[in-house]
Write an enzyme that holds these catalytic residues in place. Structure first.
Site, PDB file in Angstrom:
ATOM      1  N   GLU A 279      -0.685  -1.394   5.604  1.00  0.00           N
ATOM      2  CA  GLU A 279       0.239  -0.780   4.636  1.00  0.00           C
ATOM      3  C   GLU A 279      -0.372  -0.661   3.246  1.00  0.00           C
ATOM      4  O   GLU A 279      -0.014   0.223   2.480  1.00  0.00           O
ATOM      5  CB  GLU A 279       1.529  -1.623   4.531  1.00  0.00           C
ATOM      6  CG  GLU A 279       2.649  -1.084   5.391  1.00  0.00           C
ATOM      7  CD  GLU A 279       3.971  -1.803   5.148  1.00  0.00           C
ATOM      8  OE1 GLU A 279       4.955  -1.362   5.738  1.00  0.00           O
ATOM      9  OE2 GLU A 279       4.038  -2.784   4.382  1.00  0.00           O
ATOM     10  N   HIS A 300     -12.347  -9.949  28.274  1.00  0.00           N
ATOM     11  CA  HIS A 300     -12.381  -9.470  29.665  1.00  0.00           C
ATOM     12  C   HIS A 300     -11.656  -8.137  29.807  1.00  0.00           C
ATOM     13  O   HIS A 300     -11.330  -7.716  30.912  1.00  0.00           O
ATOM     14  CB  HIS A 300     -11.783 -10.532  30.590  1.00  0.00           C
ATOM     15  CG  HIS A 300     -12.578 -11.812  30.541  1.00  0.00           C
ATOM     16  ND1 HIS A 300     -13.495 -12.155  31.506  1.00  0.00           N
ATOM     17  CD2 HIS A 300     -12.620 -12.790  29.601  1.00  0.00           C
ATOM     18  CE1 HIS A 300     -14.058 -13.309  31.171  1.00  0.00           C
ATOM     19  NE2 HIS A 300     -13.544 -13.720  30.017  1.00  0.00           N
ATOM     20  N   LYS A 414      12.191   7.268   8.587  1.00  0.00           N
ATOM     21  CA  LYS A 414      13.568   6.876   8.253  1.00  0.00           C
ATOM     22  C   LYS A 414      14.406   8.110   7.920  1.00  0.00           C
ATOM     23  O   LYS A 414      15.549   8.234   8.348  1.00  0.00           O
ATOM     24  CB  LYS A 414      13.582   5.940   7.042  1.00  0.00           C
ATOM     25  CG  LYS A 414      13.022   4.563   7.323  1.00  0.00           C
ATOM     26  CD  LYS A 414      13.221   3.675   6.100  1.00  0.00           C
ATOM     27  CE  LYS A 414      12.439   2.397   6.220  1.00  0.00           C
ATOM     28  NZ  LYS A 414      12.396   1.650   4.972  1.00  0.00           N
TER      29      LYS A 414
HETATM   30  O1  PA5 Z   1       5.974  -4.194   3.099  1.00  0.00           O
HETATM   31  C1  PA5 Z   1       7.056  -3.634   3.042  1.00  0.00           C
HETATM   32  O2  PA5 Z   1       7.576  -3.370   1.965  1.00  0.00           O
HETATM   33  C2  PA5 Z   1       7.835  -3.251   4.293  1.00  0.00           C
HETATM   34  O3  PA5 Z   1       7.151  -3.515   5.455  1.00  0.00           O
HETATM   35  C3  PA5 Z   1       9.158  -4.005   4.326  1.00  0.00           C
HETATM   36  O4  PA5 Z   1       8.879  -5.393   4.306  1.00  0.00           O
HETATM   37  C4  PA5 Z   1      10.010  -3.662   5.517  1.00  0.00           C
HETATM   38  O5  PA5 Z   1      10.218  -2.274   5.600  1.00  0.00           O
HETATM   39  C5  PA5 Z   1      11.361  -4.363   5.424  1.00  0.00           C
HETATM   40  O6  PA5 Z   1      11.992  -4.029   4.234  1.00  0.00           O
HETATM   41  P1  PA5 Z   1      13.243  -4.794   3.681  1.00  0.00           P
HETATM   42  O7  PA5 Z   1      12.855  -6.215   3.418  1.00  0.00           O
HETATM   43  O8  PA5 Z   1      13.607  -4.061   2.456  1.00  0.00           O
HETATM   44  O9  PA5 Z   1      14.328  -4.724   4.746  1.00  0.00           O
END
Ligand code: PA5
Length: 424
Positions: A279, A300, A414
């Site tokens: 990310e 393996h 989303k």
């Molecule tokens: O790193 C990030 O920001 C995302 O992976 C969030 O952690 C994930 O989408 C969950 O978001 P939230 O804590 O707002 O529900």
């Protein structure tokens, strides 16, 4: 710093002069991070978080954990991404310390998974922690709807106020509204720390404290790493060495990094690492693809591809120094399998030889590799490891020229899904 980085199998791919050439860029990345002048600076609150966390707050969480363990058979932790994977990683890594079973929900949309989980919890005393920084994420929001109803059928409203804990933004989001309206216990997630960097905020610390993990040792470990990883000294700062090596290899078109471990207990640390690096770096058409393997199992299967497939990857081994569980290989009079050569040794000794053999074989096959070794399966080591990786990915992100602290690409699916669901 007790974490070690072995770079012997980068020879031929990276020489000292390559690090020297990169030094001005590292200096710039370091300055931008420390002076908060780089991209996404508003989400760099994790940088000095270990030293900012108050010991009195940790004491409060330890007490909360004791109280909850006294009246619960298990904890149900609801969350996804940064609000889930670090918790799972920590608990798997620290399984020997865990004092309360923890179940997870809200990290998928599988009805079968939730159906069977709630069935198993019907006759248990449950405490629920729901974690969402934004307070609006679909998966945990829907799981919490369903779990809330399950809890309401089980407990009185007075009891629910103790058994449901919401961890979210201090002011914004649906989860904050629900927590305040229903009078549930709640904690706020630091607004200058992004989800994948949030393991040392209440998002991680509250569930870990309830599970009985030594959160003080975790933070102590992170504090130690913070001290060692904040110096602009490429000779000593291994987080910078790791970031620099990754950057140089990427510029040689090594676009895949395989994190390989030799211990099952590291498999969710691998997941945490994938989220953190994937990310943080994967944007603007750039980024190393982070993937992971569990050895020796995967030797393996995927071992063939690593040894002889496309030469577009490098590998990082993650080892733990002191692990033996006293599983000694017995001597056998007949020695039909010819393994008396290791009789009397702990099985872990063989695992270590497997690492040495694999690192050399993969290097010889054209896969440059490094080995990160942490001292022990304990919270102090884990705290160091988390901070080490956070610091490395931040510097690497700046070397890549991206904002390592946002995740705009997560929104695309989303938006489509909300359209399909008819949600505004
Ligand atoms: O790193 C990030 O920001 C995302 O992976 C969030 O952690 C994930 O989408 C969950 O978001 P939230 O804590 O707002 O529900």
């Amino acid at each position: 710093m007790e974490i070690k980085l072995d770079r012997q199998y980068l020879k031929g791919y990276i020489e000292d002069k390559d690090y020297t050439q990169l030094l001005p860029e590292i200096q710039e990345a370091h300055d931008n991070l420390e002076k908060k002048t780089g991209k996404g600076a508003e989400f760099t609150g994790w940088l000095d978080l270990p030293h900012r966390i108050k010991d009195s707050f940790l004491d409060e969480l330890v007490e909360l954990g004791e109280e909850i363990r006294a009246n619960s058979d298990c904890l149900l932790s609801i969350g996804i991404g940064g609000s889930y994977v670090g918790i799972h990683a920590s608990l798997e890594f620290l399984i020997a310390e865990q004092k309360l079973p923890v179940h997870y929900a809200g990290h998928n949309l599988s009805s079968g998974y939730l159906y069977h989980l709630l069935k198993r919890l019907e006759d248990k005393d449950v405490t629920v922690v729901v974690i969402s920084k934004s307070g609006t994420t679909t998966e945990p929001a829907l799981a919490f709807r369903i779990v809330k109803k399950f809890m309401e059928e089980k407990y009185t409203s007075a009891e629910l106020k103790k058994r449901i804990i919401c961890i979210t933004d201090a002011e914004r989001g649906a989860l904050r509204t629900i927590a305040d309206k229903e009078g549930y216990r709640s904690f706020s997630i630091n607004n200058d720390v992004g989800g994948r960097f949030s393991i040392m905020t209440p998002a991680g610390l509250v569930p870990l404290a309830i599970a009985g993990i030594d959160i003080k040792a975790l933070i102590q470990g992170a504090r130690k790493a913070q001290m060692y990883c904040s110096k602009m000294d490429l000779k000593k700062n291994i987080a910078y060495q790791y970031a620099a090596a990754r950057s140089i290899l990427y510029r040689q078109n090594k676009t895949i990094e395989v994190l390989s471990t030799f211990y099952q207990r590291l498999s969710y640390v691998e997941e945490w690492w994938k989220q953190l690096f994937g990310e943080s770096e994967g944007k603007d058409g750039k980024g190393i693809f982070p993937t992971s393997l569990s050895f020796t199992t995967d030797l393996h299967s995927m071992g063939q591809l690593i040894q002889e497939g496309a030469r577009n990857m490098f590998e990082t081994f993650l080892l733990v120094d002191r692990t033996g569980h006293g599983v000694v290989i017995p001597s056998d009079n007949e020695n039909l399998d010819n393994f008396n050569c290791v009789a009397g040794q702990d099985l872990d000794y063989v695992n270590r030889q497997a690492h040495k053999a694999t690192a050399k074989a993969h290097y010889d096959g054209g896969v440059p590799n490094m080995t990160i070794t942490i001292p022990h399966f304990d919270a102090h080591s884990l705290g160091q490891l988390y901070y080490f990786f956070e610091k490395a990915v931040a510097i690497k992100g700046y070397l890549l020229g991206v904002n390592p602290f946002d995740q705009p690409g997560v929104e695309a699916y989303k938006t489509n899904m909300f359209d399909l669901l008819g949600r505004e």
